[in-house]
Design an enzyme around this catalytic site. Structure first.
Site, short mmCIF file in Angstrom:
data_model
loop_
_atom_site.label_atom_id
_atom_site.label_comp_id
_atom_site.label_asym_id
_atom_site.label_seq_id
_atom_site.Cartn_x
_atom_site.Cartn_y
_atom_site.Cartn_z
N ASP A 13 0.81 -1.22 0.00
CA ASP A 13 0.00 0.00 0.00
C ASP A 13 0.84 1.27 0.00
O ASP A 13 0.45 2.30 0.55
CB ASP A 13 -0.97 0.02 1.20
CG ASP A 13 -1.85 -1.22 1.22
OD1 ASP A 13 -2.21 -1.69 0.13
OD2 ASP A 13 -2.18 -1.69 2.32
N LYS A 16 1.81 2.00 -5.15
CA LYS A 16 2.32 1.40 -6.39
C LYS A 16 1.38 1.69 -7.56
O LYS A 16 1.81 2.02 -8.66
CB LYS A 16 2.50 -0.12 -6.22
CG LYS A 16 3.51 -0.49 -5.16
CD LYS A 16 3.58 -1.98 -4.92
CE LYS A 16 2.33 -2.58 -4.29
NZ LYS A 16 2.06 -2.14 -2.91
N GLY A 40 -4.58 -4.42 -3.75
CA GLY A 40 -5.59 -3.40 -4.07
C GLY A 40 -4.81 -2.17 -4.48
O GLY A 40 -4.13 -1.57 -3.65
N HIS A 41 -4.81 -1.86 -5.77
CA HIS A 41 -4.01 -0.74 -6.29
C HIS A 41 -4.93 0.37 -6.74
O HIS A 41 -5.81 0.16 -7.57
CB HIS A 41 -3.11 -1.23 -7.44
CG HIS A 41 -2.08 -2.23 -6.99
ND1 HIS A 41 -1.16 -2.82 -7.83
CD2 HIS A 41 -1.80 -2.73 -5.75
CE1 HIS A 41 -0.39 -3.64 -7.14
NE2 HIS A 41 -0.76 -3.61 -5.88
N GLN A 224 1.99 -6.12 -3.12
CA GLN A 224 2.45 -6.23 -1.72
C GLN A 224 3.74 -5.41 -1.54
O GLN A 224 3.91 -4.44 -2.25
CB GLN A 224 2.65 -7.70 -1.31
CG GLN A 224 1.35 -8.51 -1.15
CD GLN A 224 0.76 -8.99 -2.47
OE1 GLN A 224 1.43 -9.63 -3.25
NE2 GLN A 224 -0.51 -8.70 -2.71
P1 GDP Z 1 -0.79 0.22 -3.55
O1 GDP Z 1 -1.37 -1.04 -3.05
O2 GDP Z 1 0.69 0.31 -3.31
O3 GDP Z 1 -1.14 0.49 -4.99
O4 GDP Z 1 -1.44 1.38 -2.69
P2 GDP Z 1 -3.00 1.55 -2.32
O5 GDP Z 1 -3.73 1.98 -3.52
O6 GDP Z 1 -3.49 0.34 -1.62
O7 GDP Z 1 -2.92 2.67 -1.21
C1 GDP Z 1 -2.37 3.92 -1.47
C2 GDP Z 1 -3.44 4.97 -1.16
O8 GDP Z 1 -2.83 6.25 -1.11
C3 GDP Z 1 -4.50 5.08 -2.25
O9 GDP Z 1 -5.71 5.47 -1.65
C4 GDP Z 1 -3.97 6.18 -3.17
O10 GDP Z 1 -5.00 6.86 -3.88
C5 GDP Z 1 -3.34 7.10 -2.14
N1 GDP Z 1 -2.19 7.87 -2.60
C6 GDP Z 1 -1.19 7.50 -3.45
N2 GDP Z 1 -0.25 8.47 -3.52
C7 GDP Z 1 -0.66 9.47 -2.71
C8 GDP Z 1 -0.10 10.73 -2.32
O11 GDP Z 1 0.98 11.13 -2.74
N3 GDP Z 1 -0.83 11.49 -1.44
C9 GDP Z 1 -2.02 11.08 -0.93
N4 GDP Z 1 -2.64 11.87 -0.07
N5 GDP Z 1 -2.57 9.90 -1.27
C10 GDP Z 1 -1.89 9.10 -2.13
P1 IMO Z 2 -0.92 -4.25 -2.18
O1 IMO Z 2 -0.47 -4.83 -3.48
C1 IMO Z 2 -0.96 -4.63 2.19
C2 IMO Z 2 -1.04 -8.70 3.84
C3 IMO Z 2 -2.29 -9.13 4.57
C4 IMO Z 2 -1.70 -10.07 5.61
C5 IMO Z 2 -0.59 -10.77 4.82
C6 IMO Z 2 -0.98 -12.13 4.25
O2 IMO Z 2 -2.23 -3.56 -2.23
O3 IMO Z 2 0.16 -3.46 -1.54
P2 IMO Z 2 -2.51 -12.88 2.20
O4 IMO Z 2 -3.97 -12.68 1.94
O5 IMO Z 2 -1.62 -12.34 1.13
O6 IMO Z 2 -2.18 -14.31 2.54
O7 IMO Z 2 -2.22 -12.03 3.55
O8 IMO Z 2 -0.26 -9.89 3.75
N1 IMO Z 2 -1.25 -8.21 2.46
C7 IMO Z 2 -1.18 -6.92 2.11
N2 IMO Z 2 -1.00 -5.79 2.86
N3 IMO Z 2 -1.06 -4.52 0.85
C8 IMO Z 2 -1.22 -5.62 0.08
O9 IMO Z 2 -1.20 -5.57 -1.27
C9 IMO Z 2 -1.33 -6.89 0.70
N4 IMO Z 2 -1.50 -8.15 0.26
C10 IMO Z 2 -1.43 -8.95 1.34
O10 IMO Z 2 -2.92 -8.02 5.18
O11 IMO Z 2 -1.09 -9.34 6.63
MG MG Z 3 -2.93 -1.69 -1.80
#
Ligand code: GDP
Ligand code: IMO
Ligand code: MG
Length: 429
Positions: A13, A16, A40-41, A224
């Site tokens: 998170d 990416k 979840g991207h 991840q």
């Molecule tokens: P990922 O799994 O690495 O793709 O990240 P996620 O999408 O799960 O979580 C990142 C969250 O931060 C999302 O809600 C994005 O919209 C948000 N986000 C990404 N870059 C920025 C930033 O520079 N500032 C803020 N405020 N939010 C951001």
């Molecule tokens: P993105 O790509 C954050 C965490 C779960 C748990 C552990 C194992 O959005 O960054 P699993 O279901 O993979 O067996 O769970 O890994 N986890 C993540 N945490 N971002 C993710 O993906 C994750 N994918 C798995 O919360 O701790």
């Molecule tokens: Mg994510």
């Protein structure tokens, strides 16, 4: 021509999805190489938010997207995601989205087993996403997994499901005291999904290598983060795949000489969803404020993310494990308004300062972060697009991260939107 890998340097998170969406503009192909719909991207374009779990984040930039052999794919989730994205007017035809014939299929018994195993562990649970990821990778390793190409032959698929299910049902019923599953129901619904996804199934490795020969540029999208890696993460509180950059090759079918750069996504602070140690975690009002301002809720399960300060012991280790050539710092805007910002530069363990990340979790749990402080800034930085216009304390923070990581910062993200970005140097050049 350059091919770039993007990976998370922390516990996932990091943002990416946002950076992949941004850099996809220059790429021709975008490839996922591991994980599944535990990811979840999030992408935000012109104020509209998109969340993808399986389809690579390059799809919004109309790039050809690939789901590599290294993924475990729930076909129902993928079919739904295709409908969701095409409902938003995005072209996601079989030409645009290719699925490796070798990718493993998440079956209903994988999800059931994920669920009952976590229940049985009680307060020792990992806090998985419950998507069946671990049990599916287990079957892959123990050589009884079912792969995508098998969906295309009804008779042999039925036979495979029946033989695997026998053992799974025994375990579900007699060990976990849970409901067994019905083979015919699974076979019928999965063959139906096979018809829908069939035109997308391809030899991804072949297509990628042919593309490279004709000068296509590839962006590899990690899921991840490094500390969720099955080998290098905080085992057993990890996911079941290799999340580090090296797996971009194994998980898609290209050789290591195809990779020209590796960008590590670093959130300006640290977060974690699920259980496991977290040395710089904040259990106070600052942690709550970061969680609120950063809207730190999981994009897959909606769980609150735990928040803490930047941990440079972790980042330095990530630089090494992934061979990072550049960093993208995200969510810098979230730190605005704090009086001081802390950076963890080492740990104290048994009264001695250490600068490495311990493998033994019982040691890690006793580590106390050593912090240095940087003054905060008040200004809203989300409209800034040039590095030298950032507040001087924000610049000082970034320079310190660069120095401690010994890696150049190439991108600074100051908001969730595609354009809320300061590009210092283009990773593709
Ligand atoms: P990922 O799994 O690495 O793709 O990240 P996620 O999408 O799960 O979580 C990142 C969250 O931060 C999302 O809600 C994005 O919209 C948000 N986000 C990404 N870059 C920025 C930033 O520079 N500032 C803020 N405020 N939010 C951001
Ligand atoms: P993105 O790509 C954050 C965490 C779960 C748990 C552990 C194992 O959005 O960054 P699993 O279901 O993979 O067996 O769970 O890994 N986890 C993540 N945490 N971002 C993710 O993906 C994750 N994918 C798995 O919360 O701790
Ligand atoms: Mg994510």
């Amino acid at each position: 021509m350059a091919n770039i890998v993007i990976i998370g340097t922390q516990w996932g998170d990091e943002g990416k999805g946002k950076v992949v969406d941004l850099l996809s503009e220059t790429a021709d192909y975008v490839v996922r190489f591991q994980g599944g719909n535990n990811a979840g991207h999030t992408m935000v374009v012109k104020g509209e938010q998109f969340i993808s779990h399986l389809v690579p984040s390059g799809i919004l930039q109309k790039k050809k997207c690939f789901i590599g052999n290294g993924l475990v794919v729930d076909p129902k989730v993928l079919a739904d995601e295709i409908d969701y994205l095409s409902g938003k007017g995005i072209d996601i035809s079989p030409e645009k989205l290719r699925i490796s014939e070798k990718a493993h299929i998440i079956m209903p018994y994988h999800k059931s087993l994920d669920h009952v195993r976590e229940l049985k562990k009680g307060d020792k649970k990992i806090g998985t996403t419950g998507r069946g990821i671990g049990p599916c990778y287990e079957d892959k390793s123990s050589r009884r997994g079912i792969r995508f190409f098998e969906l295309l032959d009804a008779d042999s698929f039925s036979e495979r499901v029946k033989s695997v299910l026998e053992e799974k049902n025994f375990s579900l019923e007699h060990y976990f005291k849970a409901e067994p599953l019905d083979a015919d129901e699974i076979i019928e619904s999965y063959l139906e999904l096979g018809k829908k996804l069939g035109p997308h199934i391809s030899n991804v490795s072949l297509e990628l290598n042919e593309g490279m020969r004709s000068g296509k540029q590839i962006l590899f999208e990690g899921a991840q983060g490094t500390y969720l890696d099955i080998d290098h993460g905080t085992y057993p509180f990890v996911t079941s795949s290799n999340t580090v950059s090296g797996n971009a090759c194994c998980g898609s079918g290209v050789g290591p000489n195809a990779i020209n750069g590796v960008i590590g996504i670093v959130k300006a602070y640290t977060t974690r969803v699920g259980a496991g140690p977290f040395p710089t975690e904040l259990h106070d009002e600052i942690g709550d404020a970061i969680q609120k301002k950063g809207v730190e809720f999981g994009a897959t399960t909606g769980r609150k993310r735990r928040c803490g300060w930047m941990d440079m012991v972790m980042i330095r280790n990530s630089v090494r494990l992934n061979g990072l050539t550049g960093l993208a710092i995200t969510k810098l805007d979230v730190l605005g308004g704090l009086d001081e910002i802390k950076i963890c530069t080492g740990y104290t363990y048994k009264n001695q300062v250490i600068d490495y990340f311990p493998t033994d979790l019982s040691v890690l749990e006793q580590c106390i972060p050593v912090y240095e402080s940087i003054k905060g800034w008040e200004e809203d930085i989300s409209t800034i697009r040039a590095f030298d216009q950032l507040p001087k304390n924000a610049i000082a923070y970034l320079k310190r991260l660069e120095k401690l990581s010994e890696t150049p910062i190439q991108i600074v993200s100051v908001g969730p939107g595609r354009d809320e970005t300061i590009l210092l140097s283009d990773p593709f050049r």
